[in-house]
Design a protein around this motif. Structure first.
Motif, PDB file in Angstrom:
ATOM      1  N   GLU A  41       0.818  -1.214   0.000  1.00  0.00           N
ATOM      2  CA  GLU A  41       0.000   0.000   0.000  1.00  0.00           C
ATOM      3  C   GLU A  41       0.855   1.268   0.000  1.00  0.00           C
ATOM      4  OE1 GLU A  41      -3.724   1.995   2.473  1.00  0.00           O
ATOM      5  OE2 GLU A  41      -2.630   0.288   3.319  1.00  0.00           O
ATOM      6  N   LYS A  42       1.927   1.270   0.774  1.00  0.00           N
ATOM      7  CA  LYS A  42       2.782   2.450   0.859  1.00  0.00           C
ATOM      8  C   LYS A  42       3.365   2.801  -0.496  1.00  0.00           C
ATOM      9  CE  LYS A  42       6.771   4.316   3.383  1.00  0.00           C
ATOM     10  NZ  LYS A  42       7.802   4.031   4.415  1.00  0.00           N
ATOM     11  N   ILE A  44       2.152   1.903  -3.487  1.00  0.00           N
ATOM     12  CA  ILE A  44       1.068   2.264  -4.406  1.00  0.00           C
ATOM     13  C   ILE A  44       0.653   3.723  -4.220  1.00  0.00           C
ATOM     14  CG2 ILE A  44      -1.393   1.855  -4.867  1.00  0.00           C
ATOM     15  CD1 ILE A  44      -0.774  -1.153  -4.537  1.00  0.00           C
ATOM     16  N   ARG A  45       0.712   4.207  -3.000  1.00  0.00           N
ATOM     17  CA  ARG A  45       0.307   5.592  -2.736  1.00  0.00           C
ATOM     18  C   ARG A  45       1.256   6.623  -3.338  1.00  0.00           C
ATOM     19  NH1 ARG A  45      -1.808   5.635   3.570  1.00  0.00           N
ATOM     20  NH2 ARG A  45      -3.793   4.543   3.180  1.00  0.00           N
ATOM     21  N   THR A  46       2.411   6.183  -3.822  1.00  0.00           N
ATOM     22  CA  THR A  46       3.377   7.102  -4.434  1.00  0.00           C
ATOM     23  C   THR A  46       3.379   7.024  -5.962  1.00  0.00           C
ATOM     24  OG1 THR A  46       5.213   5.500  -4.430  1.00  0.00           O
ATOM     25  CG2 THR A  46       4.857   6.789  -2.413  1.00  0.00           C
ATOM     26  N   ILE A  52      -0.117   3.782 -12.326  1.00  0.00           N
ATOM     27  CA  ILE A  52      -1.362   3.176 -11.863  1.00  0.00           C
ATOM     28  C   ILE A  52      -2.022   2.380 -12.979  1.00  0.00           C
ATOM     29  CG2 ILE A  52      -3.742   3.692 -11.163  1.00  0.00           C
ATOM     30  CD1 ILE A  52      -1.862   3.906  -8.878  1.00  0.00           C
ATOM     31  N   TRP A  74      -6.435  -0.559  -3.497  1.00  0.00           N
ATOM     32  CA  TRP A  74      -5.383   0.431  -3.237  1.00  0.00           C
ATOM     33  C   TRP A  74      -5.066   1.223  -4.501  1.00  0.00           C
ATOM     34  CZ3 TRP A  74      -1.800  -3.618  -0.484  1.00  0.00           C
ATOM     35  CH2 TRP A  74      -2.234  -3.798   0.841  1.00  0.00           C
ATOM     36  N   GLN A  77      -7.908   3.627  -5.275  1.00  0.00           N
ATOM     37  CA  GLN A  77      -7.889   4.756  -4.341  1.00  0.00           C
ATOM     38  C   GLN A  77      -6.827   5.778  -4.752  1.00  0.00           C
ATOM     39  OE1 GLN A  77      -7.479   3.177  -0.340  1.00  0.00           O
ATOM     40  NE2 GLN A  77      -9.182   1.777  -0.664  1.00  0.00           N
ATOM     41  N   ARG A  78      -5.657   5.292  -5.112  1.00  0.00           N
ATOM     42  CA  ARG A  78      -4.594   6.197  -5.569  1.00  0.00           C
ATOM     43  C   ARG A  78      -5.011   6.888  -6.865  1.00  0.00           C
ATOM     44  NH1 ARG A  78      -1.028  10.061  -4.947  1.00  0.00           N
ATOM     45  NH2 ARG A  78       0.704   9.971  -6.432  1.00  0.00           N
ATOM     46  N   TRP A  79      -5.620   6.145  -7.784  1.00  0.00           N
ATOM     47  CA  TRP A  79      -6.097   6.692  -9.045  1.00  0.00           C
ATOM     48  C   TRP A  79      -7.125   7.798  -8.776  1.00  0.00           C
ATOM     49  CZ3 TRP A  79      -8.639   3.158 -13.352  1.00  0.00           C
ATOM     50  CH2 TRP A  79      -8.732   3.891 -14.553  1.00  0.00           C
ATOM     51  N   ALA A  81      -7.318   9.761  -6.344  1.00  0.00           N
ATOM     52  CA  ALA A  81      -6.661  10.979  -5.862  1.00  0.00           C
ATOM     53  C   ALA A  81      -6.060  11.780  -7.014  1.00  0.00           C
ATOM     54  CB  ALA A  81      -5.571  10.616  -4.857  1.00  0.00           C
TER      55      ALA A  81
END
Length: 230
Positions: A41-42, A44-46, A52, A74, A77-79, A81
């Motif tokens: 997750e960490k 993926i958030r970057t 993505i 995950w 969710q990043r997408w 944002a």
């Protein structure tokens, strides 16, 4: 893109890994892919938008599993944002194909925090009645926590009428939080079924937080009001 037009039921270049139309290969391929790239997750958030999209394409080759489902959430969710409407459209298409609708609701909540009016318009134009209702509920419950006054004012523009009822019920508890007695005046200008749903939602939240105060208010109301809310 004009999000006020009706949202189609499109096919997507990216296919959800946990939908009925997902692809699967051998577990060996899945394990190999996961070893070559970090999927936590960490990390993926970057990721960037292009990363993505690339990851979602790779994910479609994984063997369906709880891990694949969580990883997809995950990524979406990043997408959301970075490109919320596209992410929500992907999640909506996936839900139509059998994926969990929670992936769509999570993406919508992220979009709502960034641009609630746009998210509300998009949700109100979804073709699936059940997903539209769930989406409106998610948007307005999230929006009301940020700015309940703006959320309440936007409800009148929603179509169909059932959507207004859902939005009102979702908006009412946060909108009422500061002063329940005053908030009970707000829904009285709404049409019948919507008014009743909204009053019931506010009274329910009031009863949960302050049972004695809610009971005291109800006792002071005319008989027809008491009857409608009991």
């Amino acid at each position: 893109t004009d999000s006020s037009t009706e949202t189609p039921e499109p096919s997507s270049l990216l296919v959800s890994s946990n939908s009925a139309k997902g692809f699967s290969h051998s577990s060996a391929s899945t394990n190999s892919a996961k070893k070559e790239t970090k999927w936590d997750e960490k990390t993926i958030r970057t990721l960037s938008l292009s990363e993505i999209r690339s990851r979602l394409t790779q994910l479609s080759t994984w063997t369906p599993s709880p891990l694949a489902d969580q990883t997809e959430r995950w990524l979406v969710q990043r997408w959301a944002a970075l490109e919320p409407q596209a992410a929500c459209q992907y999640a909506y298409t996936a839900a139509l194909q059998g994926a969990e609708e929670s992936m769509l609701m999570e993406a919508l909540a992220i979009w709502t925090k960034a641009d609630p009016a746009a998210a509300a318009r998009w949700a109100g134009n979804l073709g699936s009645p059940s997903l539209r209702d769930s989406s409106i509920r998610t948007v307005y419950s999230t929006w009301a926590k940020i700015d309940s006054t703006a959320a309440a004012k936007s409800i009148s523009s929603l179509r169909p009428a059932s959507a207004r009822g859902i939005a009102s019920a979702a908006t009412a508890p946060p909108h009422a939080g500061k002063n329940f007695a005053t908030a009970m005046q707000w829904p009285r200008a709404l049409p019948g079924p919507v008014r009743e749903k909204t009053l019931d939602a506010i009274l329910g939240e009031w009863t949960r937080r302050d049972p004695a105060g809610a009971a005291g208010w109800l006792i002071q109301q005319p008989g027809d009001v008491q009857w409608a809310l009991i």
